[in-house]
Motif scaffolding. Sequence first.
Motif, PDB file in Angstrom:
ATOM      1  N   VAL A   9       0.827  -1.201   0.000  1.00 48.11           N
ATOM      2  CA  VAL A   9       0.000   0.000   0.000  1.00 48.11           C
ATOM      3  C   VAL A   9       0.865   1.256   0.000  1.00 48.11           C
ATOM      4  O   VAL A   9       0.574   2.242  -0.679  1.00 48.11           O
ATOM      5  CB  VAL A   9      -0.946  -0.021   1.212  1.00 48.11           C
ATOM      6  CG1 VAL A   9      -1.589   1.320   1.408  1.00 48.11           C
ATOM      7  CG2 VAL A   9      -2.005  -1.082   1.017  1.00 48.11           C
ATOM      8  N   VAL A  10       1.944   1.206   0.732  1.00 47.76           N
ATOM      9  CA  VAL A  10       2.800   2.385   0.812  1.00 47.76           C
ATOM     10  C   VAL A  10       3.576   2.592  -0.487  1.00 47.76           C
ATOM     11  O   VAL A  10       3.681   3.696  -1.004  1.00 47.76           O
ATOM     12  CB  VAL A  10       3.752   2.267   2.015  1.00 47.76           C
ATOM     13  CG1 VAL A  10       4.849   3.299   1.938  1.00 47.76           C
ATOM     14  CG2 VAL A  10       2.965   2.420   3.290  1.00 47.76           C
ATOM     15  N   ILE A  11       4.098   1.507  -1.052  1.00 48.71           N
ATOM     16  CA  ILE A  11       4.830   1.644  -2.309  1.00 48.71           C
ATOM     17  C   ILE A  11       3.894   2.137  -3.410  1.00 48.71           C
ATOM     18  O   ILE A  11       4.220   3.024  -4.188  1.00 48.71           O
ATOM     19  CB  ILE A  11       5.471   0.305  -2.744  1.00 48.71           C
ATOM     20  CG1 ILE A  11       6.605  -0.050  -1.802  1.00 48.71           C
ATOM     21  CG2 ILE A  11       5.999   0.401  -4.172  1.00 48.71           C
ATOM     22  CD1 ILE A  11       7.333  -1.311  -2.183  1.00 48.71           C
ATOM     23  N   GLY A  12       2.681   1.574  -3.452  1.00 50.07           N
ATOM     24  CA  GLY A  12       1.750   1.952  -4.506  1.00 50.07           C
ATOM     25  C   GLY A  12       1.169   3.329  -4.289  1.00 50.07           C
ATOM     26  O   GLY A  12       0.800   4.017  -5.240  1.00 50.07           O
ATOM     27  N   GLY A  13       1.088   3.743  -3.050  1.00 53.08           N
ATOM     28  CA  GLY A  13       0.456   5.020  -2.727  1.00 53.08           C
ATOM     29  C   GLY A  13      -0.913   4.754  -2.143  1.00 53.08           C
ATOM     30  O   GLY A  13      -1.742   4.098  -2.768  1.00 53.08           O
ATOM     31  N   MET A  14      -1.144   5.273  -0.957  1.00 49.45           N
ATOM     32  CA  MET A  14      -2.421   5.070  -0.278  1.00 49.45           C
ATOM     33  C   MET A  14      -3.576   5.508  -1.173  1.00 49.45           C
ATOM     34  O   MET A  14      -3.565   6.599  -1.705  1.00 49.45           O
ATOM     35  CB  MET A  14      -2.448   5.922   0.993  1.00 49.45           C
ATOM     36  CG  MET A  14      -1.845   5.231   2.174  1.00 49.45           C
ATOM     37  SD  MET A  14      -2.966   3.979   2.784  1.00 49.45           S
ATOM     38  CE  MET A  14      -2.092   3.433   4.235  1.00 49.45           C
ATOM     39  N   GLY A  15      -4.548   4.640  -1.329  1.00 51.66           N
ATOM     40  CA  GLY A  15      -5.744   5.020  -2.067  1.00 51.66           C
ATOM     41  C   GLY A  15      -5.652   4.810  -3.567  1.00 51.66           C
ATOM     42  O   GLY A  15      -6.598   5.051  -4.281  1.00 51.66           O
ATOM     43  N   SER A  16      -4.509   4.345  -4.068  1.00 54.91           N
ATOM     44  CA  SER A  16      -4.386   4.153  -5.511  1.00 54.91           C
ATOM     45  C   SER A  16      -4.502   2.672  -5.869  1.00 54.91           C
ATOM     46  O   SER A  16      -3.692   1.854  -5.431  1.00 54.91           O
ATOM     47  CB  SER A  16      -3.040   4.697  -5.990  1.00 54.91           C
ATOM     48  OG  SER A  16      -2.761   4.190  -7.270  1.00 54.91           O
TER      49      SER A  16
END
Lengths: 620, 233
Positions: free
Chosen positions: A232-239
């Motif tokens: 989630v952090v690598i991808g970006g929260m909410g994406s």
Amino acid sequence: MGLFFAQLLTGLANAGALFMVASGLSLIFGVTRIVNFAHGSFYMLGAYVGYTLMQVLPGVVGFWGAVLLAGIIVGLIGVIVEICVLRPVYSAPELFQLVATFGVILVIQDLTLMIWGAEDLLGPRAPGLKGIVRIMDEPVPQYDLALIAITPFVAFALWYLITKTRVGILVRAATQDREMVGALGVNQSWLFTGVFFLGCALAGLGGAVQLPKGGADLLMDFNILTSVFVVVVIGGMGSLPGAYLAAVIISVLNVFGVSYMPKSTLVLMFLVMVVVLMFRPFGLFGREEVAGEHGQVGEPERPIKPAGLKIRLLVAAALVLLGLIPVMGSNFAVVLVTDILIFCLFAASLQFMLGMGGLVSFGHAAFFGGGAYVAALFVTYAHTPMELALILAPLGAGLAAVLIGWVCLRSTGVYFAMLTLAFAQLLWSLVFQWGDITGGDDGLVNIWPSAWASSNMVFFYLTLVICAGGILLLRHAAHSPFGYALRAARDSSRQAEAMGINTKRIQWVAFAFAGAMAGVAGGLFVFSKGSVFPNELEIARSFDALIVVFLGGVKTLSGGWVGGASFEATKDYLTRFEYWRLALGLLIIAVVILAPEGIVGSLRKLGERTGILNNAEDKR
Amino acid sequence: MLELKTVNAFYGKAHVLNDLSFTVGHGKVVALLGRNGAGKTTTMKSIMQMVQPRGGTVSYQGQDITGWAPHRVAKAGLGYVPEERRIFTQLTVLENLEVGRQPPREGCVTWTEEMLFELFPNLAERRGNRGKALSGGEQQMLTIARTLMGNPALVLLDEPSEGIAPVIVEQMAHVILKLKNEGLTVLLSEQNLHFAQAVADQVVIIESGTQKFAGSLADLQAHPEIRDAYLSV
């Protein structure tokens, strides 16, 4: 080349479940602002529920029906949790809810143990997909190919829901400004519940769909939690696209790691995360978090003040009482109180950073365990005496905090929290996998205090002096100009910057200071136990401290040690029972609901209402 | 249509509204005037129950709505246009409107996207753009349009003229009068007396959360000393 390709396929297949769980977590966080620690537990439930359903439902339809049903059932369990546990605490201070979700983890762990037993369950293989396919002469399970094919459909369905439907529009609007969405006539409660259902259903689906590959066991919840946070952090929260890409990266990396660098698999994931966040502090596809800008809840913070005479006398009396324990109490009491004191110092150090600095760390155990390992390593390899080791422990932990803080403080909010978690896990995996030096899972043993302090009684007094001193030192720091600057940076970093405070540096110093103090506690811990194991660096240890601080009361000075003492004492008592996790979990949830300002905050309110304590602001 | 009776509001221990009592009649445009920090926004939020009044009642069409959840107040027919606009910057203009959509309401205009684009022609060209790409004036229009999608009977407009270009301020005044002609009731807060004079039937003046004047525009003009004391002209 064939092997390479086959491994790539395995990675892609593994990404499926990871993506489903991660996108659920991301959705829930986006709308409700709750970091759902219990998300791994819903994943685990999905596996168990799916397993049971697959025993009953026959054939191909039965298998896939079971997977879907498991998702729906877990989603409904999520709804129950949302309505019973989270709704009452939405108005509590931000991040307080995560303590409640931690309670949920414990409850689900024990309920699962009660229902399905402690044995690992071997997942049934998917009917019709039991064989393997030869691709470039390498065997690839058919089920893997099915997963690779299915995941994009799930991703597409989610993407469609979020971008093209009214529900999706409302969800995205609520992610940005949920109060405004409410003012436009949308009932947020149901939006929240709906999102929780969807998020948990995705986790359950992920758990059920991986059954043929991984089965079901009781450690699944924490095992996936770290990877999910990282994704989630690598991808970006909410994406959603971010979550998919990151899930693929992490899964593929893991597969290659296992075959080429088996000793570094755990470390690799976090290294990738750190590198990504160094260059993109909000993940690959993420945006800056604006949590709390709108819809800030709760009453304004009270100014902290030095303790009055009454309180000082009370503390002095309590210290005297503590000092009498070895004289009056049993040997068991002495050992127990030593443990509690050490934990109190650890909690107080996190409290300082979190309460005064507003720096929510999910990985404070890095410095507690770090300090413990520094002391243990020096004793084991250099035969360092206890006195010196106790000084080296905070130095080592402090140095680690300086380095880790430098990286983590480039991010803020939930990304900061995740980075601290990642570093703690990084240290844990280093210790765990570098067995030649650290003893790995077997830990380091035979680390005893110097001869003069070897009796429980003397060591107790040593601990009492150091821990009480440390807590007072932290308290003193909060009242010093440094403490003022730190709180200024917490409350309004821009204004603080404009006044000439270098907020980042102040926070960095606070981070290092808190780390060193945790290191002191860690050093004492090693000598009190005579050994240290990697679980002192675990997420669970970090969470313990976090829970304690929130339960004690974030916005109070004494919340850390008061929470620490209550928590350790309760835990010690409860662990005598078979289902202690269930009891502790329910207790945590009860405290969260009944005392949303923590133990100290709520007691203070009660005292003011009954007139025992004066409210300084009223007197003015 | 809307009645406030001795409404009191607090932020923590700070007393922000002190015994506010006024009414907004059906089909009227009422201007709530006062300087910065007088309590205009808090009054608006107290009506929407986004700030829960501690003492006093707010009633709408004879029904006591004090203590309701904001979404219930909105569903009852009150539309709120916040001062800070608070459009959803990551959503397109059309999606922003979708968030505001509510079922048709008896006795009120049922707004469609096309009607709103007619009312705000600038928005029509930008329907596919994200909120963050809009200018301040366009954002202000979008906030009003978004609220109108809920087919409200009464609109609360918090400082509609603030921070936008004079040309657009004029356009805003036209829009408010048009809404009045459609039968909408409007309560707007303003610092700009000229703007209020152009649109309002009634005026309420507050200072430090206390009501100083309530009456018609003509009454206010008959008492220039009130105007000079409480408004910066």
